[in-house]
Design a protein around this motif. Structure first.
Motif, PDB file in Angstrom:
ATOM      1  N   PHE A  47       0.886  -1.166   0.000  1.00 34.46           N
ATOM      2  CA  PHE A  47       0.000   0.000   0.000  1.00 34.46           C
ATOM      3  C   PHE A  47       0.916   1.206   0.000  1.00 34.46           C
ATOM      4  CE2 PHE A  47      -2.276  -3.312   2.407  1.00 34.46           C
ATOM      5  CZ  PHE A  47      -3.416  -3.434   1.626  1.00 34.46           C
ATOM      6  N   TYR A  59      -8.432  -7.389  -2.671  1.00 32.46           N
ATOM      7  CA  TYR A  59      -7.233  -6.676  -3.110  1.00 32.46           C
ATOM      8  C   TYR A  59      -6.605  -7.459  -4.257  1.00 32.46           C
ATOM      9  CZ  TYR A  59      -7.211  -4.244   1.455  1.00 32.46           C
ATOM     10  OH  TYR A  59      -7.521  -3.518   2.553  1.00 32.46           O
ATOM     11  N   HIS A  75      -6.774 -14.969  17.065  1.00 34.28           N
ATOM     12  CA  HIS A  75      -5.910 -14.557  18.170  1.00 34.28           C
ATOM     13  C   HIS A  75      -6.130 -15.430  19.406  1.00 34.28           C
ATOM     14  CE1 HIS A  75      -4.023 -10.962  16.525  1.00 34.28           C
ATOM     15  NE2 HIS A  75      -5.185 -10.568  16.050  1.00 34.28           N
ATOM     16  N   GLN A 111     -13.886 -10.130  10.317  1.00 30.04           N
ATOM     17  CA  GLN A 111     -13.633  -9.856  11.740  1.00 30.04           C
ATOM     18  C   GLN A 111     -14.874  -9.267  12.411  1.00 30.04           C
ATOM     19  OE1 GLN A 111     -10.231  -7.290  12.604  1.00 30.04           O
ATOM     20  NE2 GLN A 111      -8.938  -8.699  11.467  1.00 30.04           N
ATOM     21  N   LEU A 162       4.044   1.088   2.211  1.00 25.80           N
ATOM     22  CA  LEU A 162       3.934   0.047   3.249  1.00 25.80           C
ATOM     23  C   LEU A 162       3.787  -1.338   2.610  1.00 25.80           C
ATOM     24  CD1 LEU A 162       2.950  -0.182   6.551  1.00 25.80           C
ATOM     25  CD2 LEU A 162       1.033  -1.117   5.302  1.00 25.80           C
ATOM     26  N   GLU A 209     -10.920 -14.426  12.491  1.00 25.59           N
ATOM     27  CA  GLU A 209     -11.174 -14.282  13.932  1.00 25.59           C
ATOM     28  C   GLU A 209     -12.602 -14.687  14.336  1.00 25.59           C
ATOM     29  OE1 GLU A 209      -9.591 -10.958  15.986  1.00 25.59           O
ATOM     30  OE2 GLU A 209      -8.198 -10.481  14.370  1.00 25.59           O
ATOM     31  N   PRO A 218       1.150 -11.203  15.294  1.00 24.27           N
ATOM     32  CA  PRO A 218       0.733 -10.026  16.072  1.00 24.27           C
ATOM     33  C   PRO A 218      -0.158  -9.090  15.255  1.00 24.27           C
ATOM     34  CG  PRO A 218       3.128 -10.339  16.123  1.00 24.27           C
ATOM     35  CD  PRO A 218       2.588 -11.295  15.108  1.00 24.27           C
ATOM     36  N   ASN A 219      -0.760  -8.103  15.920  1.00 31.54           N
ATOM     37  CA  ASN A 219      -1.602  -7.126  15.213  1.00 31.54           C
ATOM     38  C   ASN A 219      -0.813  -6.454  14.098  1.00 31.54           C
ATOM     39  OD1 ASN A 219      -2.793  -6.604  18.396  1.00 31.54           O
ATOM     40  ND2 ASN A 219      -4.173  -7.121  16.741  1.00 31.54           N
ATOM     41  N   GLY A 220      -1.473  -6.318  12.948  1.00 29.56           N
ATOM     42  CA  GLY A 220      -0.835  -5.645  11.818  1.00 29.56           C
ATOM     43  C   GLY A 220       0.143  -6.518  11.053  1.00 29.56           C
ATOM     44  N   ALA A 221       0.168  -7.820  11.348  1.00 33.12           N
ATOM     45  CA  ALA A 221       1.140  -8.730  10.701  1.00 33.12           C
ATOM     46  C   ALA A 221       0.834  -8.940   9.219  1.00 33.12           C
ATOM     47  CB  ALA A 221       1.149 -10.072  11.423  1.00 33.12           C
ATOM     48  N   GLY A 222      -0.430  -8.731   8.826  1.00 31.88           N
ATOM     49  CA  GLY A 222      -0.784  -8.927   7.418  1.00 31.88           C
ATOM     50  C   GLY A 222      -1.772 -10.063   7.198  1.00 31.88           C
ATOM     51  N   LYS A 223      -2.369 -10.574   8.267  1.00 36.19           N
ATOM     52  CA  LYS A 223      -3.246 -11.748   8.161  1.00 36.19           C
ATOM     53  C   LYS A 223      -4.508 -11.430   7.327  1.00 36.19           C
ATOM     54  CE  LYS A 223      -3.576 -11.958  12.699  1.00 36.19           C
ATOM     55  NZ  LYS A 223      -2.770 -10.767  13.084  1.00 36.19           N
ATOM     56  N   THR A 224      -5.188 -10.344   7.700  1.00 33.31           N
ATOM     57  CA  THR A 224      -6.416 -10.010   6.972  1.00 33.31           C
ATOM     58  C   THR A 224      -6.095  -9.601   5.532  1.00 33.31           C
ATOM     59  OG1 THR A 224      -7.552  -9.401   8.996  1.00 33.31           O
ATOM     60  CG2 THR A 224      -8.455  -8.488   6.980  1.00 33.31           C
ATOM     61  N   THR A 225      -4.949  -8.965   5.338  1.00 35.21           N
ATOM     62  CA  THR A 225      -4.543  -8.609   3.964  1.00 35.21           C
ATOM     63  C   THR A 225      -4.393  -9.875   3.129  1.00 35.21           C
ATOM     64  OG1 THR A 225      -3.443  -6.639   4.806  1.00 35.21           O
ATOM     65  CG2 THR A 225      -2.815  -7.362   2.608  1.00 35.21           C
ATOM     66  N   ALA A 263       2.556  -4.753   3.277  1.00 34.82           N
ATOM     67  CA  ALA A 263       1.738  -5.496   4.260  1.00 34.82           C
ATOM     68  C   ALA A 263       1.997  -6.994   4.179  1.00 34.82           C
ATOM     69  CB  ALA A 263       0.264  -5.204   4.022  1.00 34.82           C
TER      70      ALA A 263
HETATM   71  N1  LIG Z   1      -6.257  -0.757   2.527  1.00 36.11           N
HETATM   72  C1  LIG Z   1      -5.122  -0.505   3.200  1.00 36.11           C
HETATM   73  N2  LIG Z   1      -4.422   0.635   2.987  1.00 36.11           N
HETATM   74  C2  LIG Z   1      -3.289   0.889   3.663  1.00 36.11           C
HETATM   75  N3  LIG Z   1      -2.744   0.068   4.584  1.00 36.11           N
HETATM   76  C3  LIG Z   1      -3.397  -1.071   4.839  1.00 36.11           C
HETATM   77  C4  LIG Z   1      -4.618  -1.429   4.171  1.00 36.11           C
HETATM   78  N4  LIG Z   1      -5.029  -2.640   4.639  1.00 36.11           N
HETATM   79  C5  LIG Z   1      -4.121  -3.024   5.556  1.00 36.11           C
HETATM   80  N5  LIG Z   1      -3.152  -2.081   5.676  1.00 36.11           N
HETATM   81  C6  LIG Z   1      -1.974  -2.143   6.551  1.00 36.11           C
HETATM   82  O1  LIG Z   1      -1.344  -3.383   6.301  1.00 36.11           O
HETATM   83  C7  LIG Z   1      -0.808  -3.910   7.518  1.00 36.11           C
HETATM   84  C8  LIG Z   1      -1.383  -5.282   7.770  1.00 36.11           C
HETATM   85  O2  LIG Z   1      -2.752  -5.138   8.142  1.00 36.11           O
HETATM   86  P1  LIG Z   1      -3.704  -6.384   8.388  1.00 36.11           P
HETATM   87  O3  LIG Z   1      -5.072  -5.856   8.685  1.00 36.11           O
HETATM   88  O4  LIG Z   1      -3.570  -7.333   7.286  1.00 36.11           O
HETATM   89  O5  LIG Z   1      -3.059  -7.010   9.706  1.00 36.11           O
HETATM   90  P2  LIG Z   1      -3.628  -8.177  10.640  1.00 36.11           P
HETATM   91  O6  LIG Z   1      -2.512  -9.141  10.848  1.00 36.11           O
HETATM   92  O7  LIG Z   1      -4.887  -8.717  10.079  1.00 36.11           O
HETATM   93  O8  LIG Z   1      -3.907  -7.387  11.979  1.00 36.11           O
HETATM   94  P3  LIG Z   1      -5.003  -7.651  13.148  1.00 36.11           P
HETATM   95  O9  LIG Z   1      -4.590  -8.897  13.844  1.00 36.11           O
HETATM   96  O10 LIG Z   1      -4.859  -6.446  14.005  1.00 36.11           O
HETATM   97  O11 LIG Z   1      -6.342  -7.740  12.476  1.00 36.11           O
HETATM   98  C9  LIG Z   1      -1.136  -2.909   8.615  1.00 36.11           C
HETATM   99  O12 LIG Z   1      -0.022  -2.051   8.789  1.00 36.11           O
HETATM  100  C10 LIG Z   1      -2.315  -2.154   8.038  1.00 36.11           C
HETATM  101  O13 LIG Z   1      -2.395  -0.851   8.558  1.00 36.11           O
END
Ligand SMILES: Nc1ncnc2c1ncn2[C@@H]1O[C@H](COP(=O)(O)OP(=O)(O)OP(=O)(O)O)[C@@H](O)[C@H]1O
Length: 274
Positions: free
Chosen positions: A14, A54, A220, A92, A17, A187, A38-45, A19
């Motif tokens: 992104f 995406y 989690h 989620q 960044l 989740e 951990p949070n923000g690791a990229g799982k939902t991406t 992800a």
């Molecule tokens: N559409 C987007 N635009 C910009 N950054 C994004 C977008 N989607 C996700 N991110 C960033 O990508 C990174 C991974 O986010 P993601 O939601 O995949 O993490 P996660 O592992 O699912 O976190 P959590 O456990 O908190 O849900 C984060 O830094 C998030 O801010």
């Protein structure tokens, strides 16, 4: 063990960044694969790339569909990922239609088959036999999953009026009405109490063990992910840092460090224990 999904060198950026960073992963058929980090690791991406929300920056997502052969998910729009590839997800945050009944929510989920049977309106408006048949089958599928997931008594209740734990279960039932070959759960234990988490474990084991559905599970709640996963992939900052059996990843020093940082490794194993 046959591979259902093969993720190869997946990257999702992104702007500046990254992800997901060169992630490779094999998802076997008929098994539960846990995705933790951990949070923000990229799982939902990862789920968003898999399900067409995406378009990955680079990399491939090959689904070995049991009847349709290889499908490249990265090149399909999201509605075709569910319809053609039968890769289905939950979110989620609960996304049921709160004012519709539980049964209606499960019927609406099958709009793809109903829309096709309606020939995009005429057959539906005049209730032609082909449409009536498809409607009957959609209803039967909804009732079957309501029964299997022990939700029949809620069929006529407005979904939004039901307890949170029941709504989570309805979301899974709704996804199952699309006959998934891969069920991606984001989740599913969020907000559940310990009894409901234990019931979720039973349900996931039933779906994979008895129904033969492959599950990709972001979670989690370690009491869920460690107890039901056949295999776990751990990601941090978009990269895979460990994978293997629940026991193996739980004791992996990279995983412990990712969860609590370098200074707290002794406490960390408590954080990722089941
Ligand atoms: N559409 C987007 N635009 C910009 N950054 C994004 C977008 N989607 C996700 N991110 C960033 O990508 C990174 C991974 O986010 P993601 O939601 O995949 O993490 P996660 O592992 O699912 O976190 P959590 O456990 O908190 O849900 C984060 O830094 C998030 O801010």
């Amino acid at each position: 063990m046959s591979t259902l999904l093969s993720v190869r060198e997946l990257t999702m950026r992104f702007g500046g960044l990254t992800a997901i960073d060169q992630l490779s992963l094999e998802v076997p058929a008929n098994k539960i694969t846990g995705i933790i980090g951990p949070n923000g690791a990229g799982k939902t991406t990862l789920f968003n790339c898999l399900t067409g929300f995406y378009k990955p920056t680079t990399g491939t997502l090959r689904l070995n569909h049991p009847s349709r052969g290889e499908i490249r998910l990265e090149s399909l729009p999201s509605h075709r990922v569910a319809r053609d590839a039968q890769v289905v997800r939950t979110f989620q945050n609960i996304r049921l239609f709160p004012k519709m009944t539980v049964l209606e929510n499960l019927i609406v989920a099958q709009h793809n088959v109903l829309q096709r049977a309606s020939k995009f309106s005429i057959a539906g408006i005049f209730a032609l036999p082909g449409y009536r048949k498809a409607e009957g089958e959609a209803m039967a599928r909804a009732e079957t999953w309501l029964r299997r997931l022990k939700l029949e008594q809620f069929a006529d209740h407005a979904a939004g009026d039901l307890p949170y734990g029941i709504q989570r279960r309805i979301e899974i039932a709704r996804a199952l009405c699309v006959n998934p070959v891969l069920l991606c759960l984001d989740e599913p234990a969020a907000g559940l109490n310990p009894r409901e988490s234990a019931e979720l474990n039973e349900l996931l084991l039933y779906l994979s063990g008895e129904m033969g559905i492959a599950i990709l599970l972001i979670e989690h709640d370690m009491s869920v992910v460690m107890n039901v996963s056949d295999h776990i992939c751990v990601i941090n900052y978009g990269r895979k840092i460990a994978e293997g059996s629940p026991e193996k990843v739980q004791n992996d020093p990279h995983v412990i460090k990712a969860y609590l940082g370098e200074d707290d490794e002794d406490e960390a194993s408590g954080g990722i224990a089941a």
